[in-house]
Design a protein around this motif. Structure first.
Motif, PDB file in Angstrom:
ATOM      1  N   ASP A 138       7.383  40.691  10.658  1.00  0.00           N
ATOM      2  CA  ASP A 138       8.197  41.551  11.522  1.00  0.00           C
ATOM      3  C   ASP A 138       7.933  41.216  12.992  1.00  0.00           C
ATOM      4  O   ASP A 138       6.793  40.945  13.389  1.00  0.00           O
ATOM      5  CB  ASP A 138       7.872  43.019  11.273  1.00  0.00           C
ATOM      6  CG  ASP A 138       8.302  43.481   9.892  1.00  0.00           C
ATOM      7  OD1 ASP A 138       9.252  42.898   9.346  1.00  0.00           O
ATOM      8  OD2 ASP A 138       7.668  44.418   9.361  1.00  0.00           O
ATOM      9  N   VAL A 139       8.979  41.261  13.805  1.00  0.00           N
ATOM     10  CA  VAL A 139       8.839  40.919  15.218  1.00  0.00           C
ATOM     11  C   VAL A 139       9.835  41.723  16.038  1.00  0.00           C
ATOM     12  O   VAL A 139      10.955  41.994  15.600  1.00  0.00           O
ATOM     13  CB  VAL A 139       9.046  39.401  15.452  1.00  0.00           C
ATOM     14  CG1 VAL A 139      10.406  38.946  14.949  1.00  0.00           C
ATOM     15  CG2 VAL A 139       8.846  39.030  16.912  1.00  0.00           C
ATOM     16  N   MET A 140       9.395  42.121  17.229  1.00  0.00           N
ATOM     17  CA  MET A 140      10.240  42.854  18.174  1.00  0.00           C
ATOM     18  C   MET A 140      10.415  41.988  19.412  1.00  0.00           C
ATOM     19  O   MET A 140       9.437  41.418  19.922  1.00  0.00           O
ATOM     20  CB  MET A 140       9.553  44.180  18.540  1.00  0.00           C
ATOM     21  CG  MET A 140      10.292  45.023  19.553  1.00  0.00           C
ATOM     22  SD  MET A 140       9.298  46.480  20.040  1.00  0.00           S
ATOM     23  CE  MET A 140       9.049  47.254  18.452  1.00  0.00           C
ATOM     24  N   VAL A 141      11.622  41.860  19.914  1.00  0.00           N
ATOM     25  CA  VAL A 141      11.896  41.079  21.116  1.00  0.00           C
ATOM     26  C   VAL A 141      11.991  42.020  22.308  1.00  0.00           C
ATOM     27  O   VAL A 141      12.737  43.004  22.274  1.00  0.00           O
ATOM     28  CB  VAL A 141      13.197  40.264  20.982  1.00  0.00           C
ATOM     29  CG1 VAL A 141      13.389  39.368  22.205  1.00  0.00           C
ATOM     30  CG2 VAL A 141      13.193  39.428  19.708  1.00  0.00           C
ATOM     31  N   LYS A 142      11.233  41.711  23.371  1.00  0.00           N
ATOM     32  CA  LYS A 142      11.233  42.562  24.558  1.00  0.00           C
ATOM     33  C   LYS A 142      11.236  41.707  25.815  1.00  0.00           C
ATOM     34  O   LYS A 142      10.762  40.572  25.824  1.00  0.00           O
ATOM     35  CB  LYS A 142       9.983  43.460  24.578  1.00  0.00           C
ATOM     36  CG  LYS A 142       9.915  44.462  23.449  1.00  0.00           C
ATOM     37  CD  LYS A 142       8.638  45.281  23.484  1.00  0.00           C
ATOM     38  CE  LYS A 142       8.590  46.224  24.656  1.00  0.00           C
ATOM     39  NZ  LYS A 142       7.397  47.122  24.604  1.00  0.00           N
ATOM     40  N   ARG A 143      11.738  42.302  26.852  1.00  0.00           N
ATOM     41  CA  ARG A 143      11.683  41.671  28.168  1.00  0.00           C
ATOM     42  C   ARG A 143      10.268  41.803  28.740  1.00  0.00           C
ATOM     43  O   ARG A 143       9.609  42.837  28.569  1.00  0.00           O
ATOM     44  CB  ARG A 143      12.686  42.363  29.098  1.00  0.00           C
ATOM     45  CG  ARG A 143      12.654  41.840  30.518  1.00  0.00           C
ATOM     46  CD  ARG A 143      13.588  42.630  31.428  1.00  0.00           C
ATOM     47  NE  ARG A 143      13.527  42.098  32.784  1.00  0.00           N
ATOM     48  CZ  ARG A 143      14.214  42.582  33.809  1.00  0.00           C
ATOM     49  NH1 ARG A 143      15.004  43.633  33.627  1.00  0.00           N
ATOM     50  NH2 ARG A 143      14.112  42.035  35.005  1.00  0.00           N
ATOM     51  N   VAL A 144       9.770  40.759  29.414  1.00  0.00           N
ATOM     52  CA  VAL A 144       8.519  40.873  30.147  1.00  0.00           C
ATOM     53  C   VAL A 144       8.665  42.008  31.164  1.00  0.00           C
ATOM     54  O   VAL A 144       9.669  42.063  31.893  1.00  0.00           O
ATOM     55  CB  VAL A 144       8.185  39.552  30.871  1.00  0.00           C
ATOM     56  CG1 VAL A 144       6.994  39.723  31.819  1.00  0.00           C
ATOM     57  CG2 VAL A 144       7.890  38.442  29.860  1.00  0.00           C
ATOM     58  N   PRO A 145       7.719  42.932  31.232  1.00  0.00           N
ATOM     59  CA  PRO A 145       7.833  44.036  32.192  1.00  0.00           C
ATOM     60  C   PRO A 145       8.049  43.542  33.618  1.00  0.00           C
ATOM     61  O   PRO A 145       7.430  42.561  34.048  1.00  0.00           O
ATOM     62  CB  PRO A 145       6.496  44.753  32.051  1.00  0.00           C
ATOM     63  CG  PRO A 145       6.061  44.460  30.649  1.00  0.00           C
ATOM     64  CD  PRO A 145       6.525  43.057  30.382  1.00  0.00           C
ATOM     65  N   VAL A 146       8.927  44.226  34.322  1.00  0.00           N
ATOM     66  CA  VAL A 146       9.299  43.801  35.670  1.00  0.00           C
ATOM     67  C   VAL A 146       8.095  43.715  36.591  1.00  0.00           C
ATOM     68  O   VAL A 146       7.997  42.810  37.427  1.00  0.00           O
ATOM     69  CB  VAL A 146      10.357  44.773  36.248  1.00  0.00           C
ATOM     70  CG1 VAL A 146      10.635  44.465  37.717  1.00  0.00           C
ATOM     71  CG2 VAL A 146      11.649  44.693  35.434  1.00  0.00           C
ATOM     72  N   ASP A 147       7.124  44.629  36.417  1.00  0.00           N
ATOM     73  CA  ASP A 147       6.010  44.666  37.362  1.00  0.00           C
ATOM     74  C   ASP A 147       5.033  43.518  37.192  1.00  0.00           C
ATOM     75  O   ASP A 147       4.167  43.319  38.043  1.00  0.00           O
ATOM     76  CB  ASP A 147       5.266  46.009  37.288  1.00  0.00           C
ATOM     77  CG  ASP A 147       4.855  46.385  35.876  1.00  0.00           C
ATOM     78  OD1 ASP A 147       5.441  45.860  34.925  1.00  0.00           O
ATOM     79  OD2 ASP A 147       3.947  47.221  35.730  1.00  0.00           O
ATOM     80  N   ILE A 148       5.145  42.726  36.111  1.00  0.00           N
ATOM     81  CA  ILE A 148       4.259  41.564  35.960  1.00  0.00           C
ATOM     82  C   ILE A 148       5.033  40.251  35.830  1.00  0.00           C
ATOM     83  O   ILE A 148       4.430  39.199  35.653  1.00  0.00           O
ATOM     84  CB  ILE A 148       3.306  41.727  34.767  1.00  0.00           C
ATOM     85  CG1 ILE A 148       4.077  41.764  33.430  1.00  0.00           C
ATOM     86  CG2 ILE A 148       2.426  42.960  34.924  1.00  0.00           C
ATOM     87  CD1 ILE A 148       3.183  41.652  32.211  1.00  0.00           C
TER      88      ILE A 148
END
Length: 618
Positions: A391-401
């Protein structure tokens, strides 16, 4: 208000350390020589518990901060010079206790586990030769970090994201643990500050361009009102979702204001002083014993003994081979003018392949990445017999880093199944990721790459010693992911997508160029501008992206060389197995033999494949 754990929490930690036979303490290294031998697996389990006391965040990352380890959930790692010395003693103790076991009497699989731990302790011991960085800690973890604060490494960059994405908040105790880690950031920041001041006294500071970026990130965090910090909102939102009553936002913001921000003010002032006269030379050769440091860093990054010159030559040769293959494909699409790099650069600006640089465009790009995962899953029975869920979730790198983060990376799933793998993509601008490159990126970060390899560790954790998940062999992990890119190409995923195949080959060529660039920066006196120009011209990638890449290589010497070096070795071992087995060769069985190691130094992969060949022959 103290930033240390409460007396009760300290008592639990001390008890846990005591049950680990005290081996994390320097005195244990001497005591270990008289220790009686014990079976390998219980010893490896003891090692894991000892290491987790020193790295409590890893217990949470792996989902094993429960039961006897529950106190670790609210503890922030001690990163002081004293703890780095304790880590060196820990590595010595582990090596000595391993030596009490007769290796020849172990089964082959256990000999491999013995050898992987011994390898990590040897690299840790080598790290004690250097009076800066994290020494033994880096050696054992498998990656050199010469500078305390960079655009990639700092408490305010790592801990908030960890709290937001990894730290569980399901009970009131979890919420208190989250708060304890917020408060603990202050101590960790001060420990970093003491080390950066010490290292600056040795002349070890990052280049001015790294310092400027890192200072900008520290100041941006400090300028954000405590109540507006994502780690505050995250805690409050998750506590509310779980129905946990309390003023969690107010308490977290208060800890930031009273403890963390004053420590950060001290760090910003100290880092500003330390780097005021920083130069622009990017490589580590300028540091004390810099040439030796880079050879060690390269060994950590590649798990080979290849010299910088060898790695540089391999990169140049493979770059030329891959450029020729890309050239053929580009010409077949009618793209004939200019160098390969120039033609790829034009593709990267082609509207056909670009998502709008908007929130909607980013959402569409992430949806496409999920579609890429779905396209690969039906291929997996040809590539593996393991039947993993992965199982895998795709997310954007957090804006603050995102300014200092890699363009894409993976957080492995927790071992307890409570959290899936998280595949992060940097979307500072959608131009970083033209559509034709995304299937290959997903093969690398998703399946059959990092997600698949990590899923084996998680879904078979009852069969695998916990310490396996605490060892870091960069060339194996990244080499497997690069090999995974090749696997999906070989299975025909680009049969009707010539631009996708160009994206695949360009990704391989980029990793070959990394061999050239990393060694160029650290062993051949390249300037930052020279490295950026080389990567931009050869790969066709944008200047902004390649500047970020070069800056990454500056602060993590040797790491970028692990990808292609690991890929080369896995492909070499596959060719050897095919030649030996002929019609009996089973691709999925070979792939599984590699994954089932759990991750090993490349120099130990050959014997693994020897045993695979012998089993296949019957």
């Amino acid at each position: 208000m103290s930033t240390q754990p409460s007396p009760a929490r300290r008592q639990i930690l001390q008890a846990l350390a005591a049950t680990a036979a005290g081996a994390a303490l320097p005195r244990a290294a001497g005591a270990a020589s008289t220790a009686t031998a014990e079976p390998l697996h219980p010893l490896l389990d003891r090692f894991a518990d000892e290491l987790l006391v020193l790295q409590p965040d890893q217990a949470t990352q792996l989902g094993v901060d429960t039961g006897a380890r529950a106190a670790l959930r609210g503890t922030v790692a001690d990163v002081s010079a004293e703890t780095i010395a304790r880590f060196a003693a820990q590595a010595r103790s582990m090596k000595q206790r391993l030596g009490a076991i007769r290796r020849a009497g172990l089964a082959p699989a256990d000999q491999l586990r013995y050898d992987t731990v011994a390898y990590a302790t040897d690299r840790a011991s080598e790290g004690t030769a250097f009076a800066y960085g994290r020494g033994a800690w880096d050696g054992f973890a498998g990656g050199a970090q010469p500078y305390v604060i960079t655009q990639q490494n700092a408490t305010v960059l790592s801990v908030p994201e960890f709290l937001n994405s990894v730290q569980p908040v399901k009970t009131a105790a979890d919420a208190e643990a989250h708060l304890a880690r917020v408060a603990g950031m202050a101590r960790q920041i001060d420990e970093e500050t003491a080390r950066l001041t010490h290292d600056a006294g040795l002349g070890v500071v990052p280049p001015a361009f790294i310092a400027a970026n890192a200072l900008g990130q520290l100041r941006a965090f400090r300028a954000t009102p405590a109540a507006a910090q994502p780690l505050v909102a995250s805690l409050a939102a998750r506590a509310a979702k779980a129905g946990i009553a309390g003023d969690w936002a107010g308490r977290a913001a208060g800890a930031l204001d009273r403890l963390v921000y004053p420590a950060l003010d001290r760090q910003i002032a100290a880092f500003t002083r330390a780097t005021a006269q920083a130069g622009t030379q990017p490589g580590v050769a300028r540091l004390p014993d810099g040439e030796a440091y880079y050879r060690w860093a390269l060994r950590l990054g590649t798990t080979t003994t290849q010299s910088p010159d060898e790695v540089h030559r391999i990169g140049l040769a493979q770059n030329e081979e891959l450029l020729a293959r890309i050239d053929t494909l580009l010409k077949a699409q009618g793209l004939t003018k200019g160098s390969v790099g120039e033609r790829v650069a034009a593709l990267n600006k082609d509207p056909r392949f670009l998502y709008p640089n908007t929130d909607a465009g980013r959402a569409d790009l992430i949806a496409y990445l999920n579609g890429c995962i779905d396209r690969v899953r039906p291929l997996m029975p040809r590539l593996s017999h393991l039947k993993l869920k992965a199982d895998v979730m795709v997310k954007r790198v957090p804006v603050d880093i995102q300014d200092g983060a890699a363009l894409g990376y993976m957080n492995f799933a927790s071992l307890d199944g409570s959290r899936p793998a998280i595949y992060y993509v940097n979307l500072k601008t959608t131009a970083l990721w033209p559509k034709y490159q995304l299937q290959t990126l997903t093969a690398h970060e998703g399946i059959p790459g990092h997600t698949w390899q990590g899923a084996y560790l998680a879904e078979h954790h009852d069969e695998i010693p916990l310490i396996t998940s605490l060892l870091g062999f960069n060339a194996f992990v990244e080499g497997w992911a690069l090999y995974a890119e090749q696997l999906v190409d070989e299975q025909g995923i680009y049969a009707d997508d010539p631009f996708g195949q160009i994206g695949y080959l360009q990704a391989q060529q980029f990793r070959a160029c990394r061999l050239v660039t990393d060694t160029g920066l650290h062993a051949k006196g390249w300037s930052r501008d020279q490295a950026i120009a080389f990567l931009t011209a050869q790969t066709g990638k944008g200047v902004e992206a390649m500047t970020s890449e070069v800056d990454r290589y500056c602060v993590a010497p040797g790491q970028a060389c692990g990808y292609k070096t690991g890929h080369n070795e896995i492909v070499r071992q596959r060719a050897r197995a095919k030649a030996a087995l002929g019609a009996r060769f089973d691709l999925a069985a070979f792939d599984d033999a590699v994954v089932e190691t759990g991750g090993v130094p490349l120099e130990l992969l050959g014997p693994v494949i020897d045993r695979h060949i012998a089993r296949a022959r019957g």
